[in-house]
Design an enzyme around this catalytic site. Structure first.
Site, PDB file in Angstrom:
ATOM      1  N   ASP A  95      44.349  42.816  48.711  1.00  0.00           N
ATOM      2  CA  ASP A  95      43.884  44.087  49.250  1.00  0.00           C
ATOM      3  C   ASP A  95      44.778  45.210  48.747  1.00  0.00           C
ATOM      4  O   ASP A  95      46.001  45.105  48.824  1.00  0.00           O
ATOM      5  CB  ASP A  95      43.992  44.024  50.787  1.00  0.00           C
ATOM      6  CG  ASP A  95      42.788  44.581  51.480  1.00  0.00           C
ATOM      7  OD1 ASP A  95      42.410  45.712  51.160  1.00  0.00           O
ATOM      8  OD2 ASP A  95      42.238  43.884  52.350  1.00  0.00           O
ATOM      9  N   ASP A 191      40.496  49.200  49.340  1.00  0.00           N
ATOM     10  CA  ASP A 191      40.187  49.651  50.697  1.00  0.00           C
ATOM     11  C   ASP A 191      39.625  51.077  50.691  1.00  0.00           C
ATOM     12  O   ASP A 191      40.163  51.949  49.990  1.00  0.00           O
ATOM     13  CB  ASP A 191      41.505  49.622  51.490  1.00  0.00           C
ATOM     14  CG  ASP A 191      41.323  49.848  52.967  1.00  0.00           C
ATOM     15  OD1 ASP A 191      40.644  49.032  53.607  1.00  0.00           O
ATOM     16  OD2 ASP A 191      41.861  50.851  53.495  1.00  0.00           O
ATOM     17  N   GLU A 247      35.556  48.602  48.567  1.00  0.00           N
ATOM     18  CA  GLU A 247      35.052  48.805  49.923  1.00  0.00           C
ATOM     19  C   GLU A 247      34.626  50.264  50.013  1.00  0.00           C
ATOM     20  O   GLU A 247      35.454  51.170  49.911  1.00  0.00           O
ATOM     21  CB  GLU A 247      36.110  48.518  50.987  1.00  0.00           C
ATOM     22  CG  GLU A 247      35.454  48.570  52.359  1.00  0.00           C
ATOM     23  CD  GLU A 247      36.391  48.908  53.515  1.00  0.00           C
ATOM     24  OE1 GLU A 247      36.110  48.472  54.630  1.00  0.00           O
ATOM     25  OE2 GLU A 247      37.372  49.640  53.306  1.00  0.00           O
ATOM     26  N   HIS A 305      36.749  41.157  58.923  1.00  0.00           N
ATOM     27  CA  HIS A 305      37.712  41.421  59.992  1.00  0.00           C
ATOM     28  C   HIS A 305      37.413  42.723  60.730  1.00  0.00           C
ATOM     29  O   HIS A 305      38.167  43.108  61.615  1.00  0.00           O
ATOM     30  CB  HIS A 305      39.127  41.481  59.397  1.00  0.00           C
ATOM     31  CG  HIS A 305      39.295  42.646  58.465  1.00  0.00           C
ATOM     32  ND1 HIS A 305      38.761  42.663  57.202  1.00  0.00           N
ATOM     33  CD2 HIS A 305      39.906  43.840  58.627  1.00  0.00           C
ATOM     34  CE1 HIS A 305      39.046  43.815  56.630  1.00  0.00           C
ATOM     35  NE2 HIS A 305      39.741  44.555  57.469  1.00  0.00           N
ATOM     36  N   ASP A 306      36.342  43.424  60.361  1.00  0.00           N
ATOM     37  CA  ASP A 306      36.052  44.723  60.974  1.00  0.00           C
ATOM     38  C   ASP A 306      34.843  44.719  61.897  1.00  0.00           C
ATOM     39  O   ASP A 306      34.393  45.782  62.329  1.00  0.00           O
ATOM     40  CB  ASP A 306      35.823  45.779  59.877  1.00  0.00           C
ATOM     41  CG  ASP A 306      37.124  46.235  59.232  1.00  0.00           C
ATOM     42  OD1 ASP A 306      38.164  46.190  59.903  1.00  0.00           O
ATOM     43  OD2 ASP A 306      37.090  46.642  58.056  1.00  0.00           O
TER      44      ASP A 306
HETATM   45  C1  NOJ Z   1      39.051  49.336  55.987  1.00  0.00           C
HETATM   46  C2  NOJ Z   1      39.694  48.097  56.525  1.00  0.00           C
HETATM   47  O1  NOJ Z   1      38.815  47.015  56.351  1.00  0.00           O
HETATM   48  C3  NOJ Z   1      40.029  48.366  57.986  1.00  0.00           C
HETATM   49  O2  NOJ Z   1      40.458  47.210  58.633  1.00  0.00           O
HETATM   50  C4  NOJ Z   1      41.067  49.469  58.031  1.00  0.00           C
HETATM   51  O3  NOJ Z   1      41.305  49.825  59.373  1.00  0.00           O
HETATM   52  C5  NOJ Z   1      40.586  50.731  57.293  1.00  0.00           C
HETATM   53  N1  NOJ Z   1      40.015  50.401  56.014  1.00  0.00           N
HETATM   54  C6  NOJ Z   1      41.722  51.691  57.058  1.00  0.00           C
HETATM   55  O4  NOJ Z   1      42.590  51.186  56.099  1.00  0.00           O
END
Ligand code: NOJ
Length: 502
Positions: A95, A191, A247, A305-306
């Site tokens: 990441d 990210d 992402e 994970h989100d």
């Molecule tokens: C995306 C990540 O997947 C998330 O977990 C994070 O809080 C935000 N970006 C900020 O970095």
């Protein structure tokens, strides 16, 4: 390229596997699980941030890009992980969180130390804030009394946004990537990479009738593609087989795909399907048709994970529906990104009190709702957005203790679910790669499509009789072929995969 046929597996390190008994996952824990991952068919791992961090956003607030958080291990352990994974012919992508750094990162500390500091311009400082809101709630600007200016943070105030207009920032990031390439990583997950601030226009965002803000001036800014092309070109010049996945903070297919145009990322996360709140077969089919026509291979996933786990969110704890989704993920044109534990159908972890909530987004939501509607309601509302749900510690052992967050819910059918994943990945390896998807159709609640050699029928509804193309034999699922071989009868919520007989 290798990644077009790879099955990826996301590891959220803190809750994956613990090797030293502190109840928190670590790098040596991942090393121990490599044979398990290899055995069920994983080709590549995506490791979420393992860098030193104050952990305000559990690692997405990095304070040193070229080291390992001691909680997770050492660089030596990381090197062993890469070496052992490579020996097993598995690859590792990491990441890269470079939209922002932690405010404890030395770059920010220097930048905040004075208006004249050479690194002042590495971050975004302004005399006056505008109306931009942080994605975690509240204003995106934080006042710094020492220098009488505001800095911009699109996430938590402890995550300050880097200024991507500054050429030195870009170079510093290239140096970080070089560091990890030197340690043998095979690719990068970038990210929130469409959030990079590359313009100094700072026009207020429009506010909708419901009071919410349209983030049209703080993300996807003009000029961003140019910066991202440079980034990708730099990587591909080092080695064209290095994989890049973006992402993009959007669930709009066209927007997501705009970041995979030529010279940009190899692919992007398709949140249009991945983060669906409910299983919506019409939307799924519509987007699936479009994705099957797109030039760059899409990603396919239903977990990360989100978000709440698909066992609850999409399958509503129904084993048969879960299996249909698994077939869609794995027997398809797309790069599957599994999330740790989904292969055993683990469920959400739900904190029962504020003290147990770790996710900053949920904590903020709790405080917001507490003022408006009181304690019990605040917990319910916070848990609705709580990303801890999918981050529960994986329950590998029955007496497992967790050192940082509760355990993910065990699925009584874990063994059978794991067997499904394993069988379907095997099928993908023997019959794939699937490069052309044809005849996508939704009839009632039954989705069907064809790959080069397979016909796939996913019946989300009541028992049906489905016509077959050509002469087929059953290779997965539970349907009954008619005697003349023209039809297959599927029970409710069942799937069937048939292979052409030559
Ligand atoms: C995306 C990540 O997947 C998330 O977990 C994070 O809080 C935000 N970006 C900020 O970095």
């Amino acid at each position: 390229m290798w990644w077009e046929n790879a099955v990826f597996y996301e590891i959220y390190i803190a809750s994956f596997a613990d090797s030293d008994g502190d109840g928190i996952g670590d790098i040596n824990g991942i090393r121990k699980k490599l044979p398990y991952l290899k055995e069920f068919g994983i080709d590549a791992l995506w490791l979420t941030p393992f860098y030193p961090s104050p952990r305000v956003d559990n690692g997405y607030d990095v304070s040193d890009y070229c080291a390992i958080d001691p909680q997770y291990g050492t660089l030596a352990a990381f090197d062993l992980l890469v070496e052992e994974a490579h020996q097993l012919e598995m690859r590792i992508i990491i990441d890269v969180v470079v939209n922002h750094t932690s405010t404890k990162h030395p770059w920010f500390i220097e930048s905040a130390s004075g208006k004249e500091h050479p690194k002042r311009d590495w971050y975004i400082w302004r005399d006056q804030p505008n109306n931009w809101e942080s994605f975690f709630g509240g204003s995106a600007w934080k006042y710094d009394a020492a220098t009488d200016q505001y800095y911009y943070h699109s996430f938590a105030e402890e995550q300050a946004d880097l200024n991507w207009q500054n050429q030195e920032v870009k170079q510093a990031v290239f140096d970080v990537l070089q560091f990890w390439l030197g340690r043998g990583v095979d690719g990068f997950r970038f990210d929130v990479i469409n959030n990079l601030t590359v313009s100094d226009q700072f026009i207020d965002n429009p506010v909708r009738k419901d009071g919410k803000q349209d983030h049209c001036n703080d993300v996807n800014q003009p000029g961003i593609k140019h910066v991202l092309k440079e980034l990708n070109q730099w990587i591909k010049t080092v080695d064209p087989s290095i994989f890049t996945v973006a992402e993009i903070s959007s669930d709009q297919l066209a927007r997501i795909n705009s970041y995979t145009e030529d010279g940009l990322f190899d692919t992007a996360f398709h949140f249009n399907l991945g983060s669906m709140e409910e299983l919506d077969l019409e939307k799924l089919t519509r987007d699936f048709k479009e994705m099957s026509r797109q030039k760059k291979i899409p990603t396919l996933f239903f977990n990360s994970h989100d978000m709440s786990r698909s066992w609850q969110r999409l399958a509503k704890e129904n084993r048969d529906i879960y299996r249909l989704l698994t077939v869609f993920l794995l027997i398809n044109r797309g790069i599957p990104f599994l999330f740790q534990g989904e292969e055993q159908g683990v469920g959400d972890y739900l904190p029962q009190q504020l003290a147990d909530i770790r996710d900053i987004q949920a904590k903020n939501k709790y405080q917001e709702e507490l003022i408006l509607r009181g304690k019990s309601h605040a917990l319910i509302m916070a848990n609705q957005v709580n990303r801890d749900r999918s981050r529960g510690m994986l329950p590998w052992l029955s007496n497992q203790q967790s050192g940082w967050i509760g355990l993910a819910a065990v699925n009584q059918e874990a063994k059978g679910i794991l067997a499904d994943y394993q069988n379907l990945i095997r099928l993908q390896k023997t019959e794939g790669p699937f490069t052309a998807i044809r005849n996508i159709e939704l009839t009632g609640d039954c989705l069907s499509y064809q790959t080069e050699s397979l016909q796939i029928i996913l019946n989300f509804g009541q028992p049906i009789k489905h016509s077959l193309e050509g002469n087929r034999k059953t290779i997965f699922g539970n349907g009954m072929l008619s005697e003349d071989g023209h039809w297959v009868h599927l029970p409710a919520k069942a799937c069937w995969i048939g292979k052409e007989q030559l």
